[in-house]
Design a protein around this motif. Structure first.
Motif, PDB file in Angstrom:
ATOM      1  N   SER A  21      -7.350 -13.211  -3.120  1.00  0.00           N
ATOM      2  CA  SER A  21      -6.714 -11.943  -2.739  1.00  0.00           C
ATOM      3  C   SER A  21      -5.302 -12.164  -2.204  1.00  0.00           C
ATOM      4  O   SER A  21      -4.367 -11.434  -2.550  1.00  0.00           O
ATOM      5  CB  SER A  21      -7.560 -11.222  -1.685  1.00  0.00           C
ATOM      6  OG  SER A  21      -8.804 -10.812  -2.210  1.00  0.00           O
ATOM      7  N   LYS A  25      -1.671 -11.005  -3.949  1.00  0.00           N
ATOM      8  CA  LYS A  25      -0.680 -10.219  -3.202  1.00  0.00           C
ATOM      9  C   LYS A  25       0.695 -10.886  -3.269  1.00  0.00           C
ATOM     10  O   LYS A  25       1.721 -10.222  -3.475  1.00  0.00           O
ATOM     11  CB  LYS A  25      -1.124 -10.090  -1.742  1.00  0.00           C
ATOM     12  CG  LYS A  25      -0.213  -9.230  -0.867  1.00  0.00           C
ATOM     13  CD  LYS A  25      -0.375  -7.761  -1.188  1.00  0.00           C
ATOM     14  CE  LYS A  25       0.306  -6.884  -0.170  1.00  0.00           C
ATOM     15  NZ  LYS A  25       0.194  -5.440  -0.502  1.00  0.00           N
ATOM     16  N   GLU A  28       2.171 -10.622  -6.847  1.00  0.00           N
ATOM     17  CA  GLU A  28       2.643  -9.258  -7.113  1.00  0.00           C
ATOM     18  C   GLU A  28       4.019  -8.999  -6.499  1.00  0.00           C
ATOM     19  O   GLU A  28       4.774  -8.144  -6.970  1.00  0.00           O
ATOM     20  CB  GLU A  28       1.646  -8.238  -6.552  1.00  0.00           C
ATOM     21  CG  GLU A  28       0.337  -8.159  -7.316  1.00  0.00           C
ATOM     22  CD  GLU A  28      -0.715  -7.369  -6.547  1.00  0.00           C
ATOM     23  OE1 GLU A  28      -0.365  -6.813  -5.472  1.00  0.00           O
ATOM     24  OE2 GLU A  28      -1.873  -7.329  -6.998  1.00  0.00           O
ATOM     25  N   ALA A 208      -5.336 -10.158   2.701  1.00  0.00           N
ATOM     26  CA  ALA A 208      -4.095 -10.106   1.920  1.00  0.00           C
ATOM     27  C   ALA A 208      -3.067  -9.199   2.586  1.00  0.00           C
ATOM     28  O   ALA A 208      -1.883  -9.547   2.690  1.00  0.00           O
ATOM     29  CB  ALA A 208      -4.397  -9.632   0.502  1.00  0.00           C
ATOM     30  N   LYS A 209      -3.510  -8.024   3.043  1.00  0.00           N
ATOM     31  CA  LYS A 209      -2.601  -7.083   3.711  1.00  0.00           C
ATOM     32  C   LYS A 209      -2.042  -7.684   4.989  1.00  0.00           C
ATOM     33  O   LYS A 209      -0.824  -7.638   5.237  1.00  0.00           O
ATOM     34  CB  LYS A 209      -3.333  -5.779   4.031  1.00  0.00           C
ATOM     35  CG  LYS A 209      -2.503  -4.781   4.839  1.00  0.00           C
ATOM     36  CD  LYS A 209      -3.326  -3.572   5.252  1.00  0.00           C
ATOM     37  CE  LYS A 209      -2.491  -2.577   6.060  1.00  0.00           C
ATOM     38  NZ  LYS A 209      -1.923  -3.157   7.295  1.00  0.00           N
ATOM     39  N   TRP A 212       0.342 -10.685   4.372  1.00  0.00           N
ATOM     40  CA  TRP A 212       1.627 -10.229   3.847  1.00  0.00           C
ATOM     41  C   TRP A 212       2.500  -9.681   4.974  1.00  0.00           C
ATOM     42  O   TRP A 212       3.695  -9.966   5.040  1.00  0.00           O
ATOM     43  CB  TRP A 212       1.414  -9.183   2.765  1.00  0.00           C
ATOM     44  CG  TRP A 212       2.699  -8.667   2.192  1.00  0.00           C
ATOM     45  CD1 TRP A 212       3.238  -7.415   2.330  1.00  0.00           C
ATOM     46  CD2 TRP A 212       3.636  -9.407   1.393  1.00  0.00           C
ATOM     47  NE1 TRP A 212       4.438  -7.324   1.679  1.00  0.00           N
ATOM     48  CE2 TRP A 212       4.707  -8.537   1.091  1.00  0.00           C
ATOM     49  CE3 TRP A 212       3.668 -10.714   0.907  1.00  0.00           C
ATOM     50  CZ2 TRP A 212       5.805  -8.937   0.327  1.00  0.00           C
ATOM     51  CZ3 TRP A 212       4.763 -11.115   0.152  1.00  0.00           C
ATOM     52  CH2 TRP A 212       5.816 -10.234  -0.132  1.00  0.00           C
TER      53      TRP A 212
END
Length: 238
Positions: A21, A25, A28, A208-209, A212
């Motif tokens: 995950s 991220k 992307e 992942a959130k 980041w």
């Protein structure tokens, strides 16, 4: 994989949940991503990621893996140390029934994070990343912050104690250079440890959130970062 990007991330312990995950991220958002695993093979396609073989319990293997990543992708500016292992004692209620070899394996995994950070530091100092984020994130838990952990999770706590100790020190040591270090732990809504493995298996998107957001902090914030399954920062006062 964008050949023009100078943003490079290395995820050690690239499994199918948190590792994949976080890697997705980063990819992307323009990163070239290397995935480190024991057999050098992950679920990710080779065209999208660089798969690297690494045994995080061995210093030489970690050093060699970093050298491979730098050679093929360039200096790294983000490292995620997601490696962990769990050795359950033969008697789950008796920590001292654990073989000494299992204890030593757990210590080696914790030391591996220190080795990875040493290798990351050389990349962080590379001029190519002067204006890029520089972050080292350990996937943690809150076992190091209590004197007691259930014998079943004793070895997992050993690893995380070692990792948390060095992250806390590094987060202060490199503030002036803005090299950021974080020990990021998923917790329950009440701030407790997540012992329910089924919950952890759903936590990839939250990790992942959170990772980041940590990577893109303008400066170091609290190294001990705790968050819930919805990706929100946990605060005892909230």
């Amino acid at each position: 994989m964008s050949v023009n990007s100078r943003l490079v991330a290395f995820v050690l312990g690239a499994g199918t949940n948190v590792g994949s995950s976080v890697a997705a991220k980063l990819k992307e958002n323009g990163y070239r991503v290397a995935l480190g695993s024991r057999n050098g093979k992950t679920a990710a396609a080779d065209a999208e990621y660089l798969n690297v073989q690494v045994d995080v319990s061995k210093r030489e293997s970690i050093e060699s893996a970093f050298d491979t990543v730098v050679e093929k992708l360039g200096p790294v500016n983000v490292v995620v140390y997601n490696a962990a292992s769990l050795h359950i004692p033969p008697n789950p209620d008796d920590a001292l029934s654990l073989p000494v070899s299992s204890y030593e394996d757990s210590v080696a995994l914790g030391v591996g994070a220190f080795t990875a950070a040493q290798k990351a530091l050389a990349s962080f100092k590379n001029a190519v990343h002067r204006d890029h984020p520089k972050a080292f994130i350990v996937t943690g838990n809150i076992l190091p912050f209590a004197q007691y952990s259930p014998p079943k999770f004793f070895t997992l706590g050993i690893q995380k104690v070692l990792e948390a100790r060095f992250v806390a020190t590094a987060s202060k040591s490199y503030e002036a250079e803005n090299f950021q270090f974080y020990f990021a732990s998923l917790v329950t809504e009440s701030g407790g440890p997540v012992y329910d493995y089924s919950v952890f298996l759903k936590s990839g998107p939250a990790h992942a959130k959170v990772y980041w957001d940590l990577i893109n902090n303008k400066k170091q914030v609290a190294w001990d970062h705790r968050f819930t399954i919805d990706g929100k920062t946990y605060s005892a006062s909230s």
